[in-house]
Design a protein around this motif. Structure first.
Motif, short mmCIF file in Angstrom:
data_model
loop_
_atom_site.label_atom_id
_atom_site.label_comp_id
_atom_site.label_asym_id
_atom_site.label_seq_id
_atom_site.Cartn_x
_atom_site.Cartn_y
_atom_site.Cartn_z
N ALA A 124 -11.96 19.42 8.63
CA ALA A 124 -10.60 18.89 8.50
C ALA A 124 -9.70 19.97 7.89
O ALA A 124 -9.98 21.16 8.05
CB ALA A 124 -10.63 17.63 7.63
N PHE A 125 -8.65 19.59 7.21
CA PHE A 125 -7.75 20.57 6.58
C PHE A 125 -7.15 19.93 5.33
O PHE A 125 -7.26 18.72 5.11
CB PHE A 125 -6.64 20.97 7.55
N LEU A 145 0.85 -1.20 0.00
CA LEU A 145 0.00 0.00 0.00
C LEU A 145 0.88 1.25 0.00
O LEU A 145 0.56 2.25 -0.62
CB LEU A 145 -0.89 0.02 1.24
N ALA A 184 -9.12 9.04 12.96
CA ALA A 184 -9.94 9.25 14.17
C ALA A 184 -10.94 8.11 14.29
O ALA A 184 -11.44 7.59 13.29
CB ALA A 184 -10.67 10.58 14.07
N VAL A 229 1.76 6.48 -6.98
CA VAL A 229 0.66 7.38 -7.39
C VAL A 229 1.05 8.84 -7.17
O VAL A 229 0.73 9.70 -7.99
CB VAL A 229 -0.63 7.01 -6.62
N ARG A 268 -12.70 7.49 10.24
CA ARG A 268 -12.33 8.42 9.18
C ARG A 268 -10.86 8.80 9.24
O ARG A 268 -10.22 8.66 10.29
CB ARG A 268 -13.23 9.64 9.17
N GLU A 269 -10.39 9.29 8.11
CA GLU A 269 -8.96 9.58 8.03
C GLU A 269 -8.70 10.71 7.04
O GLU A 269 -9.55 11.03 6.19
CB GLU A 269 -8.19 8.33 7.61
N LEU A 270 -7.56 11.32 7.15
CA LEU A 270 -7.06 12.27 6.16
C LEU A 270 -5.91 11.59 5.44
O LEU A 270 -5.18 10.81 6.04
CB LEU A 270 -6.59 13.56 6.83
N ARG A 271 -5.80 11.92 4.14
CA ARG A 271 -4.82 11.18 3.35
C ARG A 271 -3.71 12.06 2.79
O ARG A 271 -3.92 13.25 2.57
CB ARG A 271 -5.53 10.48 2.20
N LEU A 329 -3.66 11.01 9.24
CA LEU A 329 -4.35 11.31 10.51
C LEU A 329 -5.60 10.44 10.53
O LEU A 329 -6.31 10.37 9.52
CB LEU A 329 -4.70 12.79 10.54
#
Lengths: 591, 241
Positions: A230-231, A71, A158, A78, A174-177, A156
């Motif tokens: 989020a950001f 991964l 949560a 990518v 959930r997550e930020l990528r 990040l």
């Protein structure tokens, strides 16, 4: 069931062994190889763990790697594709780096440990962080927040965790990528300020106290908030996604000025020095704002009282203290090793509880899982070198050490098993009196050889912490593994000058007697003598070296530094002015 | 070789900015060497060697401080114009410290032989640099001061080698020479492999990747901003994908 967890190949590799759900050993490779932040395959750490349990690799039921290499490879490929054609320089570097070794972890583990591939498992990077944070904390239900640079894709995550007789559940919802990453933002500033990424983040935090967040608006332009709370990173200001050379762009330089040359010392009296301090203060302020917001939102969504925080960003004690004070959570748990090395333990725990569904076990609430120190080794080598060696019983050792500390000596203090994680929590520490700025300067100049803007930490009995430091509810717990920075009470700042940072704060460690009995006794004895049961506690190492692990390493560090005495178990060694043997041998050898 | 090397050294060292950065780089190498010696002291069972290694490690740390101090002074004297000059490290590698020696794998005799050769090479290099710095007396003094220490180190390692392995010292020195030669070859081979790898991968990048890059950019535009919902991991059995 015997499960070995491994983390490797990025920074700070480590191994941890679970036997029937309980950790019996965990250690970073750097403590054994003596190469700071060693990222090599942790073969020595794995061997140590297996030795502790007295087992061979083939007796392991599972070996769990802390992230999924394929991964990660996908993300790197990518990212290069998305940045085409600007990524043409970084692409060959990234591919060689990944395809050389990192992508083939199953084969590497099989060949290094001699185990069949069917026993090798993988967890996601942030699952490992989440497990390390939640499953080592004394709580049954908690929200979980993990924040670092990047794992596979997530930067990040949560969610929440639950454990008990009914089983264990870790639900990351959930997550930020990547590339949108708080850790990458902070690391970009770390590199911009001329410090080493994954090592110098502490320095940015220390430097921040000398500046004012005058550039916070500029930092906010780099990291605009999204409608869902989020950001994202505005990639016009960054180059880490397409360049191996530097992580900021020319537009970043337009905003913050030229980067610091890493070779030039920071002089806070110059405009450039102050600009760097302001940069540090600004990124620190924005990091705190965002983390507090995210934690507050998580608290609202889960309604839980406890938060478990993992990932490298959880080493930011200033931000942690603000999360505790402002997010609504009553307790905040940060493990002794929240960064990638802790993922070795997290991966093993995740596999045990989630993949195999084994029942929950309550873990000992400490991080002392590394190799034991051998006092007889110290006695032998110190005697061979003609140093003063004393064997003293516990009570006298504590009283005499308190007396030495009161008189201004600096002690190397080693006992029991070494800490798992980046902090010295009293088993591999340098201890000194906390009262005088001169002591801080002496430590920086003669022992640690480090920048003068970096503060030292105090250690205090948990029952007295509130008297000297402004601890919010839950603060004493956060300070167990030195994970929070709190204000020193105004009336004590002068008497605790060596551990009070320029902004009046301190990264406090609280100690209860069960956690480290002798250190607790020493603090009490020191308190009886001076009226203040607080000591300066800093990691026992020299600049550029890992924290010492064995007695031989403690001795070598003691001899090369300005420390006055070394205590290992019940053996104490003191220096003579210069041993006649050494001097004559050296002169003879050099004649 | 010396005749050929000196003009190169003059050229490398004449630029003050390059000189400053090279000194700062030497400071790091010396500090690394000091750490390796401290490690050797921690591992040896020979008490005399331990004491000597510890002293040697302190010397290396002191050299690091001296190099750093001089490099920083030079940088300061250049003011804001001290842009990082091109660093021809392969032309004038200076001291490679202990050449990434794995102290754990070496016995006392082998390590002493290796140290002796390293110190001898360092002494030679520093003598050449001392000649090459021209009118910069402060930097020349730094080299000459350190050169004296390097000569001492060279001597004590040779004497100790004779003490520790009186019968095998010649063989150990030859083996250490071969080891240094092998490391030089490996450095060269790795650098060459690196160049070929970079060429092949860069060609692939421009020939094979464009259609995939187009698809990746299209997919990126469709990605939502902010939080991404994570699917339940119930079917996860610990695979690497």
């Amino acid at each position: 069931m015997k499960i070995l967890g491994l983390s490797a190949h990025y920074h700070d590799s480590a191994a941890a062994l679970l036997v029937d759900g309980l950790p019996v050993a965990a250690v970073q490779e750097e403590r054994l190889s003596r190469r700071k932040n060693d990222s090599a395959f942790p073969i020595q750490a794995a061997e140590y763990c297996l030795d502790v349990a007295g087992i061979e690799p083939e007796q392991l039921d599972a070996i769990v790697f802390y992230e999924r290499p394929m991964l990660k490879f996908e993300r790197i490929l990518v990212t290069a594709l998305r940045a085409f054609p600007h990524s043409w320089r970084s692409f060959p570097h990234a591919m060689k780096n990944m395809l050389g070794e990192k992508a083939w972890m199953r084969g590497i583990i099989m060949s290094r440990l001699g185990v069949p591939g069917s026993r090798i498992m993988f967890t996601e990077h942030h699952q490992s962080h989440a497990a390390a944070a939640f499953l080592t904390a004394p709580t049954d239900r908690a929200a979980i927040l993990t924040v670092d640079g990047v794992g596979e894709w997530a930067t990040l995550t949560a969610g929440q965790g639950e454990r008990g007789p009914g089983g264990t559940r870790i639900a990351i919802d959930r997550e930020l990528r990547f590339p949108h990453s708080l850790g990458m933002l902070y690391s970009t500033f770390t590199a911009f300020l001329g410090f080493e990424v994954n090592e110098g983040e502490y320095k940015v935090m220390g430097l921040a106290a000398y500046g004012r967040p005058t550039m916070a608006a500029g930092v906010r332009r780099l990291i605009p908030r999204t409608a869902d709370g989020a950001f994202r990173l505005d990639l016009d200001y960054f180059e880490f996604q397409r360049s191996a050379r530097r992580s900021w762009s020319d537009r970043f330089v337009d905003l913050f000025g030229p980067p610091r040359n890493r070779f030039e010392p920071i002089d806070l009296a110059t405009p450039d020095g102050q600009r760097f301090a302001d940069c540090a203060a600004s990124v620190q302020a924005v990091l705190e704002e965002i983390l507090v917001d995210l934690a507050r939102d998580l608290h609202k969504r889960t309604g839980l009282a406890d938060l478990c925080l993992g990932g490298g960003v959880a080493l930011n004690g200033v931000a942690n203290a603000r999360i505790l004070a402002e997010s609504g959570f009553e307790r905040l748990f940060v493990p002794s090793s929240p960064g990638d090395s802790g993922c070795a333990l997290g991966a093993a725990l995740y596999a045990d509880r989630i993949f195999f569904g084994n029942p929950d076990r309550r873990l000992d609430d400490h991080g002392f899982l590394g190799p034991e120190v051998d006092e007889t080794a110290l006695a032998r080598i110190a005697a061979e070198d003609g140093l003063i060696v004393d064997r003293i019983d516990d009570q006298n050792l504590v009283e005499e050490s308190a007396r030495d500390l009161e008189s201004g000596l600096i002690l190397g203090w080693m006992e029991g098993r070494c800490e798992f994680g980046p902090r010295a929590l009293g088993h591999r520490s340098l201890l000194a009196a906390p009262h005088d700025v001169a002591m801080r300067d002496r430590l920086n100049r003669d022992i640690k050889y480090r920048e003068e803007f970096r503060p030292f930490a105090p250690v205090v009995p948990i029952e007295d912490a509130d008297l000297y430091f402004e601890m919010p509810p839950g603060g004493a717990r956060l300070a167990r593994f030195m994970s929070g920075v709190f204000p020193v009470r105004q009336e004590w700042r002068e008497r605790l000058a060596a551990v009070t940072h320029v902004d009046g704060s301190a990264r406090v460690q609280t100690v209860d007697r069960a956690f480290a009995p002798r250190l607790h006794d020493l603090l009490r004895a020191y308190g009886r003598r001076t009226g203040v049961p607080v000591l300066l506690n800093t990691s026992f190492n020299l600049a550029g070296e890992p924290i010492v692990c064995s007695a031989e390493e403690g001795y070598s560090t003691f001899r090369r530094s300005g420390a006055d005495a070394l205590v290992v178990g019940n053996v104490r060694v003191r220096k003579r002015a210069a041993t006649a043997t050494t001097r004559s041998e050296y002169e003879e050898a050099m004649a | 070789m010396g005749v050929l090397r000196n003009p190169i050294q003059y050229w490398v060292w004449r630029d003050p900015s390059r000189r400053a950065y090279r000194l700062l780089r030497f400071a790091e190498v010396e500090a690394d060497g000091g750490r390796d010696l401290a490690r050797a002291a921690e591992l040896t069972r020979d008490a005399r060697l331990r004491r000597l290694y510890l002293r040697h490690a302190k010397d290396e740390q002191r050299h690091a401080d001296i190099f750093r101090g001089r490099g920083t002074d030079l940088l300061r004297s250049l003011g804001g114009g001290a842009d990082r000059a091109w660093q021809p490290d392969w032309l004038a590698p200076g001291e490679r410290g202990l050449d990434d020696v794995r102290v754990e794998r070496e016995g006392d005799g082998a390590l002493l032989a290796f140290l002796h050769l390293s110190e001898r090479e360092a002494a030679r290099s520093f003598a050449a640099y001392s000649d090459a710095v021209g009118a910069d007396c402060d930097t020349r003094n730094v080299f000459q001061h350190i050169l004296r220490d390097e000569t001492f180190h060279m001597n004590y390692t040779r004497r100790e080698l004779a003490r520790v392995a009186p019968r095998r010292q010649g063989w150990l020195l030859w083996r250490a020479r071969l080891g240094r030669f092998w490391k030089s070859y490996l450095r060269f081979a790795v650098a060459l492999g690196n160049v070929f790898g970079t060429i092949v991968l860069t060609l692939q990048y421009f020939i094979l990747l464009p259609p995939f890059a187009w698809a990746a950019k299209r997919a990126e535009r469709r990605e939502p901003k902010g939080w991404v919902t994570v699917a339940s991991a119930t079917a996860d059995r610990g695979g690497q994908y």
